[in-house]
Design an enzyme around this catalytic site. Structure first.
Site, PDB file in Angstrom:
ATOM      1  CD  GLU A   1     128.016 106.355  25.953  1.00 18.50           C
ATOM      2  OE1 GLU A   1     127.419 105.273  25.931  1.00 18.50           O
ATOM      3  OE2 GLU A   1     127.605 107.377  25.382  1.00 18.50           O
TER       4      GLU A   1
ATOM      5  CB  CYS B   1     129.272  98.893  29.063  1.00 18.36           C
ATOM      6  SG  CYS B   1     129.755  99.121  27.351  1.00 18.36           S
TER       7      CYS B   1
HETATM    8  P1  NAP Z   1     134.813 103.687  37.250  1.00 11.52           P
HETATM    9  O1  NAP Z   1     135.381 103.193  38.510  1.00 11.52           O
HETATM   10  O2  NAP Z   1     133.616 104.560  37.307  1.00 11.52           O
HETATM   11  O3  NAP Z   1     136.002 104.430  36.504  1.00 11.52           O
HETATM   12  C1  NAP Z   1     135.834 104.970  35.222  1.00 11.52           C
HETATM   13  C2  NAP Z   1     136.900 106.005  34.956  1.00 11.52           C
HETATM   14  O4  NAP Z   1     136.686 107.141  35.779  1.00 11.52           O
HETATM   15  C3  NAP Z   1     138.309 105.526  35.277  1.00 11.52           C
HETATM   16  O5  NAP Z   1     139.196 106.042  34.314  1.00 11.52           O
HETATM   17  C4  NAP Z   1     138.583 106.152  36.633  1.00 11.52           C
HETATM   18  O6  NAP Z   1     139.950 106.311  36.895  1.00 11.52           O
HETATM   19  C5  NAP Z   1     137.898 107.484  36.428  1.00 11.52           C
HETATM   20  N1  NAP Z   1     137.613 108.234  37.627  1.00 11.52           N
HETATM   21  C6  NAP Z   1     137.178 107.782  38.822  1.00 11.52           C
HETATM   22  N2  NAP Z   1     137.022 108.826  39.678  1.00 11.52           N
HETATM   23  C7  NAP Z   1     137.362 109.942  38.995  1.00 11.52           C
HETATM   24  C8  NAP Z   1     137.417 111.329  39.335  1.00 11.52           C
HETATM   25  N3  NAP Z   1     137.061 111.762  40.538  1.00 11.52           N
HETATM   26  N4  NAP Z   1     137.835 112.194  38.397  1.00 11.52           N
HETATM   27  C9  NAP Z   1     138.188 111.784  37.168  1.00 11.52           C
HETATM   28  N5  NAP Z   1     138.151 110.484  36.795  1.00 11.52           N
HETATM   29  C10 NAP Z   1     137.733 109.571  37.694  1.00 11.52           C
HETATM   30  O7  NAP Z   1     134.451 102.498  36.272  1.00 11.52           O
HETATM   31  P2  NAP Z   1     135.363 101.261  35.853  1.00 11.52           P
HETATM   32  O8  NAP Z   1     135.428 100.353  37.039  1.00 11.52           O
HETATM   33  O9  NAP Z   1     136.620 101.678  35.188  1.00 11.52           O
HETATM   34  O10 NAP Z   1     134.475 100.621  34.702  1.00 11.52           O
HETATM   35  C11 NAP Z   1     133.445  99.716  34.948  1.00 11.52           C
HETATM   36  C12 NAP Z   1     132.098 100.357  34.750  1.00 11.52           C
HETATM   37  O11 NAP Z   1     132.042 101.067  33.520  1.00 11.52           O
HETATM   38  C13 NAP Z   1     131.001  99.344  34.681  1.00 11.52           C
HETATM   39  O12 NAP Z   1     129.973  99.713  35.544  1.00 11.52           O
HETATM   40  C14 NAP Z   1     130.531  99.380  33.230  1.00 11.52           C
HETATM   41  O13 NAP Z   1     129.183  99.064  33.042  1.00 11.52           O
HETATM   42  C15 NAP Z   1     130.851 100.757  32.811  1.00 11.52           C
HETATM   43  N6  NAP Z   1     131.133 100.815  31.381  1.00 11.52           N
HETATM   44  C16 NAP Z   1     130.280 101.486  30.549  1.00 11.52           C
HETATM   45  C17 NAP Z   1     130.541 101.552  29.199  1.00 11.52           C
HETATM   46  C18 NAP Z   1     129.650 102.291  28.244  1.00 11.52           C
HETATM   47  O14 NAP Z   1     130.013 102.458  27.103  1.00 11.52           O
HETATM   48  N7  NAP Z   1     128.513 102.747  28.665  1.00 11.52           N
HETATM   49  C19 NAP Z   1     131.680 100.943  28.675  1.00 11.52           C
HETATM   50  C20 NAP Z   1     132.521 100.272  29.540  1.00 11.52           C
HETATM   51  C21 NAP Z   1     132.238 100.221  30.900  1.00 11.52           C
HETATM   52  P3  NAP Z   1     140.747 105.314  37.856  1.00 11.52           P
HETATM   53  O15 NAP Z   1     140.677 103.969  37.225  1.00 11.52           O
HETATM   54  O16 NAP Z   1     142.126 105.865  37.852  1.00 11.52           O
HETATM   55  O17 NAP Z   1     140.065 105.369  39.176  1.00 11.52           O
END
Ligand code: NAP
Length: 514
Positions: free
Chosen positions: A255, A294
């Site tokens: 997602e 999101c």
């Molecule tokens: P993100 O930076 O992509 O991080 C998402 C998750 O992935 C975090 O738990 C992060 O951990 C983890 N992660 C990052 N690198 C990783 C790796 N190499 N291996 C395993 N896990 C890893 O996104 P975010 O800043 O938390 O969230 C914002 C984004 O999410 C926005 O773009 C939003 O649109 C999207 N979003 C989508 C939905 C949906 O349902 N489609 C819902 C909510 C948000 P760390 O925090 O520890 O780096």
């Protein structure tokens, strides 16, 4: 001070300094997050051995009962989660979406599991299909629990809902979960897991939580495992290309972000209820969770003849928004999750503004109630307008904050093209009482969306709103939105199970669920 991880049935502290996580309102350090030195291989082995076996002893309705007990334990102590959520900038209204929304989702799943799944550990999906003329040979499908685990990686914006909407179907399917919350709000998710753990609702090994990074975890995953990811499109792309997915075929559901749109119909001129419904919905989507949703409306398409009127109506509503500390009197919009997030949003707004103009709000200045505007991650809601709809920025740049862009459209054909330029979205909405217009827009937009909400004067009273996914319905979207599907009622449980076609004699096929 260091946030602990719940692994192998106990709370463990990672080594080293860790990453400081600041209070979104005051800037004080809330906790430090590190997974250094934690034995993730042992956690995976524990899930496979203890969690899988314990869940495997429960039938679907028994798992549903465990899920319900966990949700009720969270409900009982939800005040604690509200208080922690305020430290991440969330108002009481924001926390209701995350905490109450998450609990509600788990309860809906518990109900679906109790009423909609057999009192068994396998599902016989269909009636036998004859495969021979003599009636001695036929086929049917069964669904069984893979011999694996569910690794759930969540985004920062919904630490409770995001966790529970993944945990619920995995648990019903019999898969033990390892949750990896996003670092900025991991302390909220960890507290929810602590409440669940202290309630004793779930069998041993059913849930574990890693606070911090998960290096090497994917090396331990393979074809029986499920990975549920929520976050940015960039991280989704990185994880999707891991050999766990590309070579060993772990199931992967993503997602990601999306440039969701809302469309105002030409019939909805000022004075019509739909005009106000559109403006109200846009302001709600911009301000709930300070726009860190999101599903929030990023692109607002309005008839060219109405764009000035809409712009004025939305700006007037935004002028009433009170930004500030979640507990300060009169505050209607809280803070972003942190100062870095504010910088990211400002940078995205600058790119969007280069294609048009800001019609309401100032990215560099905001009046704040009950807190310091610079120490806390506060930002004014920002409405932009882009008249040159051919520009790429409004269809490409996600400003993950209280930001939305108004754009004019001419006819239905142009509108369809503009919608498609989002390249796949989680949620869209159409606000109009013109049935023909709505039908044409929806049929054109359906292929680009996971969910479309139609809003008019008759449905408004009961409408759940553009930005709120419902557990009974699919959440997820094609293309840029990640290509995944979560929720959708029991579909999400089935997605965790292995479907196997069985062929044989009728007696064997009948006996399979006994
Ligand atoms: P993100 O930076 O992509 O991080 C998402 C998750 O992935 C975090 O738990 C992060 O951990 C983890 N992660 C990052 N690198 C990783 C790796 N190499 N291996 C395993 N896990 C890893 O996104 P975010 O800043 O938390 O969230 C914002 C984004 O999410 C926005 O773009 C939003 O649109 C999207 N979003 C989508 C939905 C949906 O349902 N489609 C819902 C909510 C948000 P760390 O925090 O520890 O780096």
């Amino acid at each position: 001070m260091t946030l602990r991880s719940y692994l192998e049935g106990a709370w463990h502290t990672g080594a080293g300094e860790g990453v400081p996580v600041a209070d979104a309102v005051t800037g004080e350090t809330v906790t430090r997050v590190t997974s250094e030195g934690l034995d993730l291989a042992a956690a995976v082995a524990y899930a496979r051995r203890t969690g899988l076996a314990a869940l495997g002893e429960l039938t679907f309705p028994q798992r549903a009962a465990a899920l319900k007990a966990a949700a009720l334990a969270l409900q009982e102590r939800r005040q604690e989660l509200y208080e922690l959520s305020a430290r991440a900038g969330a108002t009481r209204r924001d926390a209701a979406v995350d905490v109450d929304g998450g609990i509600g989702t788990a309860l809906v799943y518990a109900g679906l599991g109790r009423k909609g799944l057999p009192d068994h550990t396998l599902i016989v999906e269909d009636d036998p299909v004859p495969l021979g003329k003599g009636g001695t040979f036929a086929g049917r499908h069964i669904l069984t629990t893979p011999r694996g685990i569910s690794v759930q990686i969540n985004a920062f914006n919904f630490p409770v809902w995001g966790m529970l909407e993944k945990l619920a179907p995995a648990l019903l399917a019999g898969l033990p979960t390892i949750v990896k919350p996003a670092t900025p709000t991991a302390y909220i998710a960890a507290h929810a897991v602590r409440i669940i753990e202290e309630s004793g609702a779930l069998p041993p090994g059913a849930i574990q939580l890693v606070a911090g990074g998960v290096p090497g975890l994917f090396d331990l995953l393979g074809g029986q495992d499920h990975i549920g990811f929520t976050g940015s499109a960039d991280t989704a792309a990185r994880l999707r290309s891991d050999p766990a997915v590309t070579r060993r075929s772990a199931r992967f559901n993503a997602e990601a972000d999306s440039l969701n749109c809302s469309v105002l119909g030409p019939d909805a001129v000022p004075g019509q209820p739909e005009f106000d419904l559109f403006a109200d919905a846009l302001v709600t989507e911009m301000t709930v969770k300070a726009g860190q949703k999101c599903t929030a409306i990023r692109r607002a398409f309005v008839p060219a003849s109405l764009i000035d009127a809409v712009s004025e109506a939305v700006a007037a509503r935004l002028a009433q928004v009170v930004v500030g500390a979640p507990d300060a009197a009169g505050v209607t919009m809280g803070a972003l999750v942190g100062l870095q997030q504010r910088e990211d949003v400002r940078a995205a707004v600058a790119r969007l503004a280069s294609a048009g103009s800001i019609v309401s709000g100032d990215p560099d200045k905001v009046e704040v109630a009950g807190a310091d505007a610079e120490r806390g991650a506060f930002l004014s809601p920002l409405l932009l307008r882009v008249d040159d709809v051919a520009r790429q920025e409004p269809h490409e740049v996600e400003a993950f904050g209280p930001v939305s862009t108004l754009m004019p459209y001419g006819g239905i054909a142009e509108l369809g093209e503009l919608i498609a330029r989002g390249e796949g979205s989680l949620a869209g909405s159409v606000v109009s009482s013109d049935g023909d217009f709505v039908r044409q827009v929806v049929l054109g937009a359906a292929a680009h969306h996971g969910r479309i909400l139609v809003l008019d004067r008759d449905s408004a009273g009961e409408s759940t709103g553009h930005g709120i996914p419902m557990p009974q319905l699919v959440h997820g979207g094609p293309g840029r939105a990640g290509g995944g599907q979560e929720e959708g009622g029991l579909r999400a449980v089935y997605a965790h199970l292995q479907r196997t076609a069985l062929q044989g004699g009728p007696a064997f096929l009948d006996s399979i669920s006994q």
